[in-house]
Design an enzyme around this catalytic site. Structure first.
Site, PDB file in Angstrom:
ATOM      1  N   ALA A 179       0.823  -1.205   0.000  1.00  0.00           N
ATOM      2  CA  ALA A 179       0.000   0.000   0.000  1.00  0.00           C
ATOM      3  C   ALA A 179       0.860   1.260   0.000  1.00  0.00           C
ATOM      4  O   ALA A 179       0.488   2.264  -0.609  1.00  0.00           O
ATOM      5  CB  ALA A 179      -0.941   0.000   1.202  1.00  0.00           C
ATOM      6  N   THR A 180       2.016   1.217   0.658  1.00  0.00           N
ATOM      7  CA  THR A 180       2.883   2.409   0.677  1.00  0.00           C
ATOM      8  C   THR A 180       3.266   2.796  -0.743  1.00  0.00           C
ATOM      9  O   THR A 180       3.185   3.967  -1.126  1.00  0.00           O
ATOM     10  CB  THR A 180       4.136   2.146   1.534  1.00  0.00           C
ATOM     11  OG1 THR A 180       3.720   1.853   2.870  1.00  0.00           O
ATOM     12  CG2 THR A 180       5.065   3.347   1.539  1.00  0.00           C
ATOM     13  N   SER A 204      -3.385  -3.699   0.516  1.00  0.00           N
ATOM     14  CA  SER A 204      -2.150  -4.410   0.837  1.00  0.00           C
ATOM     15  C   SER A 204      -2.501  -5.832   1.267  1.00  0.00           C
ATOM     16  O   SER A 204      -3.312  -6.026   2.172  1.00  0.00           O
ATOM     17  CB  SER A 204      -1.413  -3.692   1.961  1.00  0.00           C
ATOM     18  OG  SER A 204      -0.203  -4.346   2.229  1.00  0.00           O
ATOM     19  N   HIS A 244      -0.966  -8.146   2.941  1.00  0.00           N
ATOM     20  CA  HIS A 244      -0.640  -8.670   4.280  1.00  0.00           C
ATOM     21  C   HIS A 244      -1.582  -8.182   5.369  1.00  0.00           C
ATOM     22  O   HIS A 244      -1.510  -8.644   6.511  1.00  0.00           O
ATOM     23  CB  HIS A 244       0.827  -8.383   4.644  1.00  0.00           C
ATOM     24  CG  HIS A 244       1.138  -6.979   5.070  1.00  0.00           C
ATOM     25  ND1 HIS A 244       1.176  -6.621   6.395  1.00  0.00           N
ATOM     26  CD2 HIS A 244       1.452  -5.866   4.369  1.00  0.00           C
ATOM     27  CE1 HIS A 244       1.520  -5.330   6.482  1.00  0.00           C
ATOM     28  NE2 HIS A 244       1.687  -4.858   5.260  1.00  0.00           N
ATOM     29  N   THR A 258       9.918  -6.873 -12.946  1.00  0.00           N
ATOM     30  CA  THR A 258       9.411  -8.245 -13.003  1.00  0.00           C
ATOM     31  C   THR A 258       8.397  -8.481 -11.894  1.00  0.00           C
ATOM     32  O   THR A 258       8.652  -8.144 -10.738  1.00  0.00           O
ATOM     33  CB  THR A 258      10.585  -9.232 -12.873  1.00  0.00           C
ATOM     34  OG1 THR A 258      11.491  -8.968 -13.936  1.00  0.00           O
ATOM     35  CG2 THR A 258      10.104 -10.679 -12.938  1.00  0.00           C
ATOM     36  N   CYS A 273       4.382   1.506  12.238  1.00  0.00           N
ATOM     37  CA  CYS A 273       5.346   2.356  11.532  1.00  0.00           C
ATOM     38  C   CYS A 273       5.985   3.366  12.443  1.00  0.00           C
ATOM     39  O   CYS A 273       7.092   3.809  12.219  1.00  0.00           O
ATOM     40  CB  CYS A 273       4.640   3.082  10.398  1.00  0.00           C
ATOM     41  SG  CYS A 273       3.288   2.127   9.754  1.00  0.00           S
TER      42      CYS A 273
HETATM   43  C1  LIG Z   1      -0.538  -0.956   6.597  1.00  0.00           C
HETATM   44  C2  LIG Z   1      -1.106   0.286   6.035  1.00  0.00           C
HETATM   45  C3  LIG Z   1      -0.472   0.958   4.967  1.00  0.00           C
HETATM   46  C4  LIG Z   1       0.852   0.511   4.408  1.00  0.00           C
HETATM   47  O1  LIG Z   1       0.763  -0.734   3.790  1.00  0.00           O
HETATM   48  P1  LIG Z   1       2.080  -1.556   3.374  1.00  0.00           P
HETATM   49  O2  LIG Z   1       1.590  -2.542   2.371  1.00  0.00           O
HETATM   50  O3  LIG Z   1       2.565  -2.207   4.614  1.00  0.00           O
HETATM   51  O4  LIG Z   1       3.059  -0.598   2.790  1.00  0.00           O
HETATM   52  C5  LIG Z   1      -1.096   2.078   4.461  1.00  0.00           C
HETATM   53  N1  LIG Z   1      -2.261   2.524   4.949  1.00  0.00           N
HETATM   54  C6  LIG Z   1      -2.891   1.920   5.979  1.00  0.00           C
HETATM   55  C7  LIG Z   1      -4.191   2.447   6.471  1.00  0.00           C
HETATM   56  C8  LIG Z   1      -2.343   0.786   6.554  1.00  0.00           C
HETATM   57  O5  LIG Z   1      -2.961   0.188   7.572  1.00  0.00           O
END
Ligand SMILES: *Cc1c(COP(=O)(O)O)cnc(C)c1O
Length: 383
Positions: free
Chosen positions: A73-74, A201, A203, A242, A327
């Site tokens: 997501a980042t 994301s 995970h 890739t 974070c």
């Molecule tokens: C975890 C999270 C992110 C970042 O996601 P990553 O895939 O770990 O980079 C961004 N926004 C929110 C709301 C999150 O909970």
């Protein structure tokens, strides 16, 4: 001696065993490069990626061609914000967002400010919600993007993104919805939520780390983006490199699981969360941070007045808890989310986040309750 209990699912979730099983062949036997279209290995990988694209699209009511796979997501947020700012620079360089957004959004905006962009960081009330009239006033003719998350990772507070999107669209701007914390817990739909861009994301919903996606609307309106990463033109030129085939396959499988089970899991989590929360409130001097009406079913951010959250965590080594987001927990800074909500410093340092997952049980909640009550009473008696 009680068993250890993981209550930090908003930081990350375990890969579901059925998801892992689907991923495994793509590390070894089916190792092809999805961009190699001249042989069976490549074609098999490519077909697996396209199937995952359909699965991820289905989770959020999108078309497969609107999904761009990223490292998480980042990266999706960086691609959306920087990509829009670059392409729509003619319109302007103003962004509107909330003070309670994830650091990925806030740090991206802070970076763009250094390059001449203007950002309005809207405040929120004690409930974690912004004033929509103020949001409407903040959007200007040169506003290229409004970024608001569906669900807050620290408090679980849900934003009225459909209403926000209507305002954004009336003002002829674009809406980015960070749905990372919402997907798999509540219904996410790019059309109902009015998202022009939306990030996910894997995970956070029982898929692998290091794989995410950005939804990019193709119709009404068609959104253009400048890429962050240049290379072989993968992902329709929006994200070269890739493809992480096992990760993407895992994200697809996790998306199917999330879509199938979100409702029953939500019910289960809400029941456990409510039970734990009500009993912890019975301790006295405990309150819930953020709206209780507009909240994820799995998250409880509680302030234990008169107690330091870091000491509480130290006394509870068998529990995986967090004082804020993963974070920023390394930094020991007070949570920017609780700060923006106007919660006093002392109470911020007394706040703990419980984020439940589908494998948590009633039995575990009883253990957690007993352990937390004992620790809070001990620390309060010492004070
Ligand atoms: C975890 C999270 C992110 C970042 O996601 P990553 O895939 O770990 O980079 C961004 N926004 C929110 C709301 C999150 O909970």
């Amino acid at each position: 001696m009680s068993a250890s209990v993981y209550l930090d699912h908003n930081a990350t979730t375990p890969v579901d065993p059925s998801v892992l099983e689907v991923m495994l062949p793509y590390f070894s036997h089916d190792f092809g490069n999805a961009a190699s279209h001249t042989h069976a290995w490549g074609l098999k990988a490519s077909r697996a990626v396209e199937k995952a694209r359909e699965q991820v699209a289905a989770l959020v009511g999108a078309e497969p061609q609107e999904i761009v796979f990223t490292s998480g997501a980042t990266e999706a947020i960086n691609l959306a914000i920087k990509g829009v700012c670059e392409i729509y620079a003619q319109k302007g360089r103003h962004i509107v967002t909330l003070q309670t957004e994830h650091k990925a959004v806030l740090d991206c905006c802070a970076y763009l400010e250094k390059t001449g962009a203007e950002v309005t960081y809207l405040p929120v009330g004690r409930d974690g919600l912004p004033d929509l009239a103020q949001l409407e006033r903040a959007i200007r003719p040169d506003t290229v993007l409004v970024a608001v998350m569906r669900a807050n990772n620290e408090t679980g507070v849900l934003q009225p993104v459909d209403a926000i999107a209507r305002i954004v669209h009336e003002k002829k701007s674009l809406f980015l919805c960070d749905a990372t914390q919402a997907a798999g817990k509540i219904r996410v739909d790019v059309n109902e939520d009015g998202a022009d861009l939306l990030c996910l994301s894997a995970h956070k919903f029982y898929g692998p780390k290091g794989t995410g996606a950005l939804y990019v609307r193709r119709r009404n309106p068609r959104v253009s983006l400048a890429p962050l990463i240049h290379g072989g033109g993968h992902e329709r030129g929006l994200r070269s490199g890739t493809l992480n085939v096992p990760g993407i396959v895992g994200m697809g499988a996790a998306a199917v699981l999330a879509a199938e089970n979100a409702w029953t899991i939500g019910e289960h989590l809400s029941k456990l969360r409510t039970w734990l929360e009500q009993h912890l409130l019975d301790l006295g001097g405990v309150y819930i941070n953020g709206s209780t009406r507009h909240r994820l079913p799995n998250t409880s951010n509680l302030c234990f007045t008169g107690v330091r959250a870091d000491q509480l965590i130290t006394r509870l080594p068998q529990l995986a808890l967090s004082a804020g987001s993963a974070c920023t927990s390394a930094l020991r800074e007070p949570s920017h989310v609780l700060l923006a909500m106007g919660i006093p410093q002392a109470d911020i340092h007394a706040s703990l986040r419980f984020s439940l997952g589908k494998d948590n049980t009633e039995e575990q909640m009883k253990e957690v309750l007993a352990a937390v009550v004992a620790a809070v009473n001990h620390l309060r008696a010492q004070a």
